[in-house]
Scaffold this active site. Sequence first.
Site, PDB file in Angstrom:
ATOM      1  N   ASP A  56       0.860  -1.175   0.028  1.00  0.00           N
ATOM      2  CA  ASP A  56       0.110  -0.096   0.016  1.00  0.00           C
ATOM      3  C   ASP A  56       0.967   1.187   0.195  1.00  0.00           C
ATOM      4  OD1 ASP A  56      -0.614   0.444   3.472  1.00  0.00           O
ATOM      5  OD2 ASP A  56       1.069  -0.180   2.484  1.00  0.00           O
ATOM      6  N   ASP A  63       2.089   4.576   1.763  1.00  0.00           N
ATOM      7  CA  ASP A  63       2.363   5.057   3.412  1.00  0.00           C
ATOM      8  C   ASP A  63       1.525   6.178   3.389  1.00  0.00           C
ATOM      9  OD1 ASP A  63       3.872   4.602   5.857  1.00  0.00           O
ATOM     10  OD2 ASP A  63       4.795   6.252   5.667  1.00  0.00           O
TER      11      ASP A  63
END
Length: 302
Positions: A215, A217
């Site tokens: 993903d 940050d």
Amino acid sequence: MDQTSPRIEPVIGLIGGSGLYDIDGLEEREWRRVETGWGDPSDALLFGRLAGVRCVFLPRHGRGHPTPPSALNYRANIAALKRAGCTEVISLSAVGSLREELPPGHFVIVDQFIDRTFAREKSFFGPGCVAHVSMAHPVCARLGDALESAARGLGLPATRGGTYLVMEGPQFSTRAESELYRSWRCDVIGMTNMPEAKLAREAELCYATVAMVTDFDCWHPEHDAVTVEQVVKVLSANADKARALVRAVVPMLGAAPRGPCPQGCDRALESAIVTAPEKRDPALLAKLDAVAGRVFGGAGGG
């Protein structure tokens, strides 16, 4: 090992990160406990052969993921792989992205680290035997070349080169921290590859990291829209890609016996030991034996 040393059979060590707790396709597979002078590694080690090449797999957090990053016994993990005969280590790690061009599902073949950890034992050496290894080039370029070639051959979304910011955890970054790391030109962020890479260098193992993006940050404006379910889905897909990458790269690395590492990873201690022989602690030398016995002339131990 010097430049005239005989060619050796590679033994590929594999460290699996979050979501990767086993390696399929191994023949002659056997889980075995490996004792070290540094305590117990995260789990038993899985021994086997892939396309005829000897491999040793260690799930970094243990099967079922019971151990958080800061509680990992990094010294025991690396010592166990070295004691098991590994000549090189490929580390597979889940990370967050600090760059828009590195989206979830992307792989980064890391070439640099920034170590922001502070609660971990970071060296096999210490009082009684001092050593300072070079970390200017913390990963083995030869392994990086093979990983890049294998990823390209599989059509995986992969970037060669990047800086991995290693944070302590277990909490994720604040947004201010995330923006700071972006200003440092870091590319991905995770919690596990330090001191792993430093210890691999001290153990004279060729080492490389494949950072698998799950993903963005928290710097990313759409980060809050990402759900746990989405992250887990990406983690699972990344694990499948990682297994395919392993199946492709291991035969490349084990195709033929190899000589000394061109980068000198397997000779990292030759100019690193600074403690005079008469001042070295015998008890520490005994613990160091499995990881540094080559330079001390010993056998069996750590």
